[in-house]
Design a protein around this motif. Structure first.
Motif, PDB file in Angstrom:
ATOM      1  N   GLU A 186      58.771  14.925  34.294  1.00 48.72           N
ATOM      2  CA  GLU A 186      58.838  14.276  32.987  1.00 48.72           C
ATOM      3  C   GLU A 186      59.143  12.783  33.134  1.00 48.72           C
ATOM      4  O   GLU A 186      58.575  11.947  32.447  1.00 48.72           O
ATOM      5  CB  GLU A 186      59.895  14.954  32.110  1.00 48.72           C
ATOM      6  CG  GLU A 186      59.474  16.302  31.578  1.00 48.72           C
ATOM      7  CD  GLU A 186      58.253  16.210  30.684  1.00 48.72           C
ATOM      8  OE1 GLU A 186      58.164  15.233  29.901  1.00 48.72           O
ATOM      9  OE2 GLU A 186      57.379  17.088  30.781  1.00 48.72           O
ATOM     10  N   PHE A 187      60.060  12.468  34.046  1.00 47.77           N
ATOM     11  CA  PHE A 187      60.422  11.075  34.276  1.00 47.77           C
ATOM     12  C   PHE A 187      59.225  10.283  34.793  1.00 47.77           C
ATOM     13  O   PHE A 187      58.991   9.136  34.382  1.00 47.77           O
ATOM     14  CB  PHE A 187      61.587  10.997  35.261  1.00 47.77           C
ATOM     15  CG  PHE A 187      62.091   9.607  35.516  1.00 47.77           C
ATOM     16  CD1 PHE A 187      62.576   8.811  34.476  1.00 47.77           C
ATOM     17  CD2 PHE A 187      62.074   9.074  36.803  1.00 47.77           C
ATOM     18  CE1 PHE A 187      63.040   7.531  34.709  1.00 47.77           C
ATOM     19  CE2 PHE A 187      62.535   7.794  37.044  1.00 47.77           C
ATOM     20  CZ  PHE A 187      63.021   7.012  35.998  1.00 47.77           C
ATOM     21  N   LYS A 188      58.465  10.909  35.674  1.00 46.02           N
ATOM     22  CA  LYS A 188      57.280  10.247  36.220  1.00 46.02           C
ATOM     23  C   LYS A 188      56.240   9.994  35.133  1.00 46.02           C
ATOM     24  O   LYS A 188      55.623   8.920  35.071  1.00 46.02           O
ATOM     25  CB  LYS A 188      56.675  11.101  37.338  1.00 46.02           C
ATOM     26  CG  LYS A 188      55.493  10.442  38.040  1.00 46.02           C
ATOM     27  CD  LYS A 188      54.980  11.315  39.185  1.00 46.02           C
ATOM     28  CE  LYS A 188      53.800  10.645  39.880  1.00 46.02           C
ATOM     29  NZ  LYS A 188      53.298  11.451  41.019  1.00 46.02           N
ATOM     30  N   LYS A 189      56.079  10.977  34.243  1.00 46.40           N
ATOM     31  CA  LYS A 189      55.129  10.804  33.138  1.00 46.40           C
ATOM     32  C   LYS A 189      55.535   9.656  32.233  1.00 46.40           C
ATOM     33  O   LYS A 189      54.696   8.872  31.772  1.00 46.40           O
ATOM     34  CB  LYS A 189      55.018  12.098  32.330  1.00 46.40           C
ATOM     35  CG  LYS A 189      54.263  13.219  33.033  1.00 46.40           C
ATOM     36  CD  LYS A 189      54.175  14.463  32.165  1.00 46.40           C
ATOM     37  CE  LYS A 189      53.435  15.580  32.879  1.00 46.40           C
ATOM     38  NZ  LYS A 189      53.364  16.815  32.047  1.00 46.40           N
ATOM     39  N   GLU A 190      56.837   9.523  31.963  1.00 51.29           N
ATOM     40  CA  GLU A 190      57.327   8.420  31.132  1.00 51.29           C
ATOM     41  C   GLU A 190      57.039   7.065  31.780  1.00 51.29           C
ATOM     42  O   GLU A 190      56.610   6.114  31.120  1.00 51.29           O
ATOM     43  CB  GLU A 190      58.836   8.573  30.906  1.00 51.29           C
ATOM     44  CG  GLU A 190      59.222   9.739  30.020  1.00 51.29           C
ATOM     45  CD  GLU A 190      60.730   9.856  29.873  1.00 51.29           C
ATOM     46  OE1 GLU A 190      61.426   8.891  30.254  1.00 51.29           O
ATOM     47  OE2 GLU A 190      61.200  10.908  29.397  1.00 51.29           O
ATOM     48  N   LEU A 191      57.278   6.997  33.082  1.00 49.56           N
ATOM     49  CA  LEU A 191      57.036   5.748  33.804  1.00 49.56           C
ATOM     50  C   LEU A 191      55.552   5.392  33.813  1.00 49.56           C
ATOM     51  O   LEU A 191      55.179   4.221  33.686  1.00 49.56           O
ATOM     52  CB  LEU A 191      57.560   5.857  35.235  1.00 49.56           C
ATOM     53  CG  LEU A 191      59.076   5.928  35.416  1.00 49.56           C
ATOM     54  CD1 LEU A 191      59.427   6.177  36.878  1.00 49.56           C
ATOM     55  CD2 LEU A 191      59.743   4.638  34.923  1.00 49.56           C
ATOM     56  N   GLU A 220      53.319   6.206  31.530  1.00 43.55           N
ATOM     57  CA  GLU A 220      52.945   5.732  30.197  1.00 43.55           C
ATOM     58  C   GLU A 220      53.406   4.291  29.968  1.00 43.55           C
ATOM     59  O   GLU A 220      52.673   3.482  29.396  1.00 43.55           O
ATOM     60  CB  GLU A 220      53.536   6.649  29.122  1.00 43.55           C
ATOM     61  CG  GLU A 220      52.909   8.022  29.061  1.00 43.55           C
ATOM     62  CD  GLU A 220      51.405   7.959  28.863  1.00 43.55           C
ATOM     63  OE1 GLU A 220      50.963   7.152  28.001  1.00 43.55           O
ATOM     64  OE2 GLU A 220      50.684   8.686  29.557  1.00 43.55           O
ATOM     65  N   LYS A 221      54.608   3.955  30.445  1.00 38.66           N
ATOM     66  CA  LYS A 221      55.096   2.582  30.322  1.00 38.66           C
ATOM     67  C   LYS A 221      54.226   1.619  31.136  1.00 38.66           C
ATOM     68  O   LYS A 221      53.927   0.507  30.703  1.00 38.66           O
ATOM     69  CB  LYS A 221      56.543   2.498  30.795  1.00 38.66           C
ATOM     70  CG  LYS A 221      57.548   3.144  29.852  1.00 38.66           C
ATOM     71  CD  LYS A 221      58.978   2.993  30.383  1.00 38.66           C
ATOM     72  CE  LYS A 221      59.975   3.643  29.447  1.00 38.66           C
ATOM     73  NZ  LYS A 221      61.366   3.526  29.967  1.00 38.66           N
ATOM     74  N   TYR A 222      53.823   2.080  32.327  1.00 39.08           N
ATOM     75  CA  TYR A 222      52.970   1.254  33.186  1.00 39.08           C
ATOM     76  C   TYR A 222      51.625   1.011  32.502  1.00 39.08           C
ATOM     77  O   TYR A 222      51.091  -0.110  32.514  1.00 39.08           O
ATOM     78  CB  TYR A 222      52.771   1.955  34.525  1.00 39.08           C
ATOM     79  CG  TYR A 222      51.976   1.150  35.541  1.00 39.08           C
ATOM     80  CD1 TYR A 222      52.611   0.337  36.470  1.00 39.08           C
ATOM     81  CD2 TYR A 222      50.579   1.218  35.580  1.00 39.08           C
ATOM     82  CE1 TYR A 222      51.886  -0.399  37.403  1.00 39.08           C
ATOM     83  CE2 TYR A 222      49.848   0.486  36.500  1.00 39.08           C
ATOM     84  CZ  TYR A 222      50.512  -0.321  37.416  1.00 39.08           C
ATOM     85  OH  TYR A 222      49.780  -1.038  38.326  1.00 39.08           O
ATOM     86  N   ASP A 235      50.988   1.014  29.297  1.00 40.95           N
ATOM     87  CA  ASP A 235      51.166   0.102  28.166  1.00 40.95           C
ATOM     88  C   ASP A 235      51.314  -1.342  28.624  1.00 40.95           C
ATOM     89  O   ASP A 235      50.868  -2.280  27.943  1.00 40.95           O
ATOM     90  CB  ASP A 235      52.386   0.515  27.342  1.00 40.95           C
ATOM     91  CG  ASP A 235      52.196   1.860  26.655  1.00 40.95           C
ATOM     92  OD1 ASP A 235      51.031   2.255  26.463  1.00 40.95           O
ATOM     93  OD2 ASP A 235      53.205   2.508  26.322  1.00 40.95           O
TER      94      ASP A 235
END
Length: 314
Positions: free
Chosen positions: A252-257, A259-261, A263
Motif C-alpha cells: 500500500e505504501f508503495k502504491k501511494e508513493l 501515485e505521488k510520483y 502526479d
C-alpha cells in the motif's frame, strides 16, 4: 538478433536478408515494381547535398485538426497501439515510404511529406517490444538519420520509449555502443529536427530519440507524455527501497508513493517548466504544430567547426 532459430532454407532470399540481417531495405515483387519503388524513393531526394529535396506542395499549409488523434493512445500506459496509424494521419496522404520495414520493427524509419515537403520520420513502435530500443533498432535508425542529414531532409521523431531493451544478450552484444550511434547521429545533424513526445520518454533512450539536449530545434509533447529518468514503479523501488521495507503495509505504501510520483513527474508539465520541452499540444493539433515549425525552420543554417568528420561509435 531476434533470438529465433533460422533454418538453412530460410537463410537465402530477399525476405530473410530484409528480416534478419537488415541488408535489404526494400522488397520488390518484380522488375516493374522495383523501378516504381526506385522512382518513388528518388522523389524524396535532391540531386545533391547542396540542394533541397523536390517540393510537391501548393504553397499553402494544411493545418487542419484531426480529432481522432485525441483518442488513439490507450488510457492504460501498458497497452500498446500502432504508431504507424499516427504517422499516416499526421502526414500527407499516400506519402509514406517506410525503410527496412521488416528489420527491427520496434522502431519505424520512413520518408513522408508534410504539405508537399519531404521529411524523415523516426518513431518508436509500441506494438513491438513495447517500443524499446535494441541493437538492431539503434543501427537502423542511426543510418536513416545520417542519410536524411546527408540529403538535407528534415527529421521528425515521435517518441514513446520505455528504455533500452534489457537482457544479457543485449548487454554482451554492445547495446551501449550501438545506442551511442543514435546519440551521435542526432547530435551531428544540421537539418531541422523536431520531436513530439507521445507517451513514455524515459532515461537515456529518450535522449537517443532526439531530445532537447541533443540539439532538437523544437520539442512538444502530448498531454499523455511521461518524461522522466525511469518509470514510476522502477523509480520508487530504487529511491524508497528502505522505507518500503520498513512500512507496516509495504504494498500500500508503495502504491501511494507511485501515485505521488506520477502526479509530480509523470506528466509533461514539469518538463515544460524545466525547459525540456517547448509546448504541450493536443494530439489533434500535431499536424498544425509540425507544419508551422517546419515552415519556420526551412531556411535553417548551422555552422559547425571545420573538421574531417566525427568519430561515430563503431
Amino acid at each position: 538478433a531476434t533470438g529465433e532459430v533460422i533454418s538453412a532454407e530460410e537463410l537465402g532470399g530477399a525476405v530473410a536478408q530484409a528480416t534478419y540481417s537488415g541488408n535489404v531495405h526494400f522488397i520488390a515483387e518484380n522488375d516493374i515494381d522495383a523501378m516504381q519503388l526506385t522512382r518513388k524513393l528518388l522523389s524524396y531526394l535532391p540531386s545533391n547535398n547542396t540542394e533541397t529535396s523536390p517540393y510537391f506542395g501548393t504553397g499553402e499549409l494544411d493545418v487542419s485538426e484531426d480529432l481522432e488523434l485525441n483518442a488513439i493512445v490507450p488510457d492504460d500506459p501498458r497497452e500498446p497501439y500502432d504508431m504507424m496509424e499516427i504517422i499516416k494521419r499526421v502526414f500527407d496522404p499516400d506519402s509514406i515510404l517506410e525503410v527496412q520495414s521488416h528489420f527491427a520493427p520496434n522502431i519505424i524509419c520512413t520518408f513522408a511529406r508534410l504539405n508537399g515537403r519531404a521529411v524523415g520520420v523516426v518513431a518508436n513502435q509500441p506494438m513491438q517490444k513495447f517500443g524499446s530500443i535494441d541493437i538492431d533498432a539503434s543501427d537502423k535508425s542511426s543510418r536513416f538519420v545520417r542519410f536524411c542529414n546527408a540529403f538535407n531532409i528534415p527529421i521528425i521523431t515521435f517518441v514513446d520509449v520505455p528504455g533500452f531493451l534489457p537482457g544479457v544478450e543485449q548487454e554482451f552484444g554492445g547495446i551501449i555502443r550501438h545506442g551511442a550511434k543514435m546519440l551521435f547521429s542526432f547530435s551531428a545533424c544540421t537539418v531541422p529536427k523536431i520531436s513530439i513526445v507521445i507517451r513514455k520518454a524515459y532515461g537515456g533512450a529518450y535522449l537517443a530519440m532526439n531530445a532537447r539536449s541533443l540539439g532538437a530545434d523544437r520539442v512538444a509533447s502530448w498531454p499523455t507524455a511521461e518524461i522522466a529518468v525511469m518509470g514510476p514503479e522502477g523509480a520508487i523501488s530504487v529511491l524508497f527501497r528502505d522505507k518500503i521495507k520498513k512500512a507496516e503495509n509495504p504494498e500500500e505504501f508503495k502504491k501511494e508513493l507511485i501515485e505521488k510520483y506520477k502526479d509530480s513527474f509523470a506528466s509533461p508539465y514539469p518538463a515544460a517548466k524545466s525547459g525540456l520541452i517547448d509546448d504541450v499540444i493536443e494530439p489533434s493539433q500535431t499536424r498544425q504544430y509540425l507544419s508551422i515549425c517546419l515552415e519556420s525552420l526551412k531556411n535553417k543554417t548551422e555552422l559547425r567547426p571545420q573538421k574531417k568528420h566525427g568519430l561515430i561509435p563503431m
